[in-house]
Each structure stands twice: as structure tokens, then as C-alpha cells.
Scaffold this motif. Structure first.
Motif, PDB file in Angstrom:
ATOM      1  N   ASN A 108     -14.446 -10.058   4.966  1.00  0.00           N
ATOM      2  CA  ASN A 108     -13.869 -10.539   6.228  1.00  0.00           C
ATOM      3  C   ASN A 108     -14.799 -10.072   7.345  1.00  0.00           C
ATOM      4  O   ASN A 108     -15.935  -9.689   7.084  1.00  0.00           O
ATOM      5  CB  ASN A 108     -12.412 -10.097   6.396  1.00  0.00           C
ATOM      6  CG  ASN A 108     -12.247  -8.589   6.337  1.00  0.00           C
ATOM      7  OD1 ASN A 108     -13.150  -7.845   6.708  1.00  0.00           O
ATOM      8  ND2 ASN A 108     -11.102  -8.133   5.865  1.00  0.00           N
ATOM      9  N   ARG A 109     -14.310 -10.094   8.568  1.00  0.00           N
ATOM     10  CA  ARG A 109     -15.201  -9.829   9.703  1.00  0.00           C
ATOM     11  C   ARG A 109     -15.948  -8.507   9.582  1.00  0.00           C
ATOM     12  O   ARG A 109     -17.121  -8.409   9.886  1.00  0.00           O
ATOM     13  CB  ARG A 109     -14.374  -9.799  10.992  1.00  0.00           C
ATOM     14  CG  ARG A 109     -14.626 -10.930  11.903  1.00  0.00           C
ATOM     15  CD  ARG A 109     -13.719 -10.831  13.100  1.00  0.00           C
ATOM     16  NE  ARG A 109     -12.310 -10.849  12.742  1.00  0.00           N
ATOM     17  CZ  ARG A 109     -11.315 -10.678  13.614  1.00  0.00           C
ATOM     18  NH1 ARG A 109     -11.594 -10.458  14.881  1.00  0.00           N
ATOM     19  NH2 ARG A 109     -10.059 -10.713  13.227  1.00  0.00           N
ATOM     20  N   THR A 110     -15.229  -7.489   9.176  1.00  0.00           N
ATOM     21  CA  THR A 110     -15.822  -6.150   9.193  1.00  0.00           C
ATOM     22  C   THR A 110     -16.056  -5.559   7.802  1.00  0.00           C
ATOM     23  O   THR A 110     -16.637  -4.490   7.688  1.00  0.00           O
ATOM     24  CB  THR A 110     -14.929  -5.193   9.989  1.00  0.00           C
ATOM     25  OG1 THR A 110     -13.595  -5.313   9.509  1.00  0.00           O
ATOM     26  CG2 THR A 110     -14.970  -5.527  11.478  1.00  0.00           C
TER      27      THR A 110
ATOM     28  N   PRO B 190     -17.869  -6.350   4.222  1.00  0.00           N
ATOM     29  CA  PRO B 190     -18.759  -7.284   3.536  1.00  0.00           C
ATOM     30  C   PRO B 190     -18.161  -7.775   2.223  1.00  0.00           C
ATOM     31  O   PRO B 190     -17.385  -7.060   1.583  1.00  0.00           O
ATOM     32  CB  PRO B 190     -20.018  -6.457   3.284  1.00  0.00           C
ATOM     33  CG  PRO B 190     -19.608  -5.039   3.411  1.00  0.00           C
ATOM     34  CD  PRO B 190     -18.430  -5.001   4.314  1.00  0.00           C
TER      35      PRO B 190
END
Lengths: 138, 130
Positions: free
Chosen positions: B94-96, B98
Motif C-alpha cells: 500500500n502507500r507506505t 512495499p
């Protein structure tokens, strides 16, 4: 070798900084592997899915790997994610770019714009690109 | 003089439909096994050190490796899936966090050998028709 492809891909995506470019639409927030905590949206993350496999055909070494490109936008601005994804597709699909240690690399979209909610505030558009980097051995 | 050829299409359809169903089952089982093996190959992780981004997650309890189940959707379609929420988080990130893909590399490995996997079923179908 796979890091060279990741670096080349990242450089290609950030290479055009003109008005209306992918880079401009994302405010330059294009990251390798993951975004720093609390980064402003929209943003893009490029990451490796499979380790590139090397195949040799007629004096040409080809490295073939899959990369995931995610675009995150604010959930309330869902309409803009499609526009940014289109810029990504135009910038990458079928395009040739430079990779260190190779003559060239070509990107082909294999999965495009699958969307899901990420956390409380974001929409993600996920695409997958096959990258083939080739170099002559003769 | 003439020669009449009777082509028994129903027999051929039946035998190749069976071969296809057997092939789908074999490839699905191979996929489930490959996912489990990929996850089990990761080093044991009782110390909870994350694996490098882009590589399969380290093994902790083995729950993820053991969670993949087969579901028959139709004669020629089967699903391999995990009910665990974090199965997708590891695969896609997700965004933060990996991605630590383990399903897609497994599918790629199964793809590369699917000819060998399905060949015996096609050969058996041909043998039954002789």
C-alpha cells in the motif's frame, strides 16, 4: 540488474516535467518502492513484482520482469485518478527508455487501472507493466 | 470408388473436455503448492524482521502459507485464494508498505511449466480415442 531497470523506469517516469505531464500532475511525487509517511496526495509508487529473467536469443540478452505502478489520489477526488492513470499509460505503454547496462528497454501494460480503497482517505489505481530490457552481446 | 470418413466429434469433445478439466485441476494444485513452497522458502522469522521489499514475506507462524484453499467454480475454472486480509497487503503493498509479492511470482513459475503439467492429460485423451 533489476535495480538498474527500476532506476531506468523511475527516470523515464520523472523525465518529462513539462506542464500537463505525469510528473506535473503528481507534483513530482513519484517514488521507488514506497512513499514516505504522510506524503501529500496524489502520489505514485513504482515497484518490482518479479525478478527479471534473462533469456539469450541470437546474440541479444533480454531481461524480462514485471513492475507494479500504483497511483494514489484523495478519495474525494476520484475523477482525477483516471486522468493521471491515462498520463501514466501514455508515458509508458509501448515506449522505449534507457536502462544502464542495456541498449534499451520497452514497457508493455499487462494489467491496467484496477482500483481499490487505501486507508481512510485514498483511492489506489494499480497497473502492471512488463519491462523487457535488451542488450547486444556481439 | 469412394471412402467415407465418420468423424465422431462427440467422443473427441468428451475426451478433450475431460483432459481440460484434469489439466485445470493439475495446474490449480500446482499453483497452490508453488505459493505454499514460495512462502515456506522464506527464512523463518521469529525475530520479526521484514523481508526485503519486492521479495516474498518471511515465514513467521506459517499461517499464510497454509491458508490457500482451492474452490471449484465450474468444470474448467478453479480458484486458489486465502481468506487472510494481510495476504493481499503483502502481495500488493500500500502507500507506505512495499509489496512483497509471492502469488504473482508463483503464477509465473507455474505458467512456465504448464505445458509439462498438462501434457499427460492430453496424451491420455488421445490414447483413449485410438
Amino acid at each position: 540488474m533489476s535495480q538498474q531497470i527500476t532506476t531506468g523506469l523511475h527516470s523515464h517516469l520523472t523525465g518529462d516535467k513539462s506542464a500537463g505531464s505525469l510528473y506535473a500532475a503528481l507534483g513530482g511525487r513519484i517514488y521507488d518502492t514506497f512513499a514516505p509517511q504522510d506524503t501529500q496526495l496524489p502520489l505514485m509508487v513504482v515497484q518490482k513484482v518479479t525478478n527479471p529473467v534473462t533469456r539469450s536469443v541470437r546474440d541479444v540478452d533480454k531481461q524480462d520482469g514485471t513492475y507494479q505502478v500504483d497511483i494514489y489520489t484523495d478519495k474525494d477526488l476520484g475523477s482525477s485518478i483516471g486522468e493521471i492513470e491515462q498520463k501514466l499509460y501514455d508515458r509508458l505503454n509501448g515506449e522505449t527508455f534507457e536502462v544502464a547496462g542495456h541498449d534499451r528497454a520497452v514497457a508493455t501494460c499487462i494489467n491496467r487501472d484496477r482500483r481499490n480503497i487505501d486507508g481512510d482517505d485514498a483511492i489506489r489505481s494499480m497497473s502492471e507493466y512488463r519491462i523487457q530490457a535488451s542488450s547486444s552481446t556481439s | 470408388m469412394s471412402v467415407t470418413v465418420n468423424w465422431d466429434g462427440d467422443d473427441i469433445k468428451r475426451e478433450f473436455s475431460r483432459a481440460l478439466a484434469e489439466s485445470v485441476a493439475a495446474v490449480t494444485i500446482d499453483t497452490q503448492k508453488e505459493i505454499t513452497d514460495t512462502l515456506n522458502r522464506g527464512s523463518s522469522n521469529r525475530g520479526r524482521t521484514p523481508s526485503p521489499p519486492g521479495s516474498p514475506p518471511h515465514r513467521d507462524t506459517g499461517a499464510l502459507a497454509n491458508s490457500f484453499q482451492l474452490t471449484q467454480k465450474s468444470q474448467h475454472t478453479q480458484h486458489v485464494s486465502s481468506p487472510l486480509v494481510y495476504a493481499a497487503v503483502h502481495e500488493y503493498g500500500n502507500r507506505t508498505h512495499p509489496a512483497r509479492p509471492y502469488v504473482r511470482p508463483s503464477v509465473e513459475a507455474v505458467e512456465s511449466r504448464k505445458g509439462e503439467t498438462i501434457a499427460p492429460f492430453v496424451r491420455d485423451a488421445v490414447r483413449r480415442l485410438m
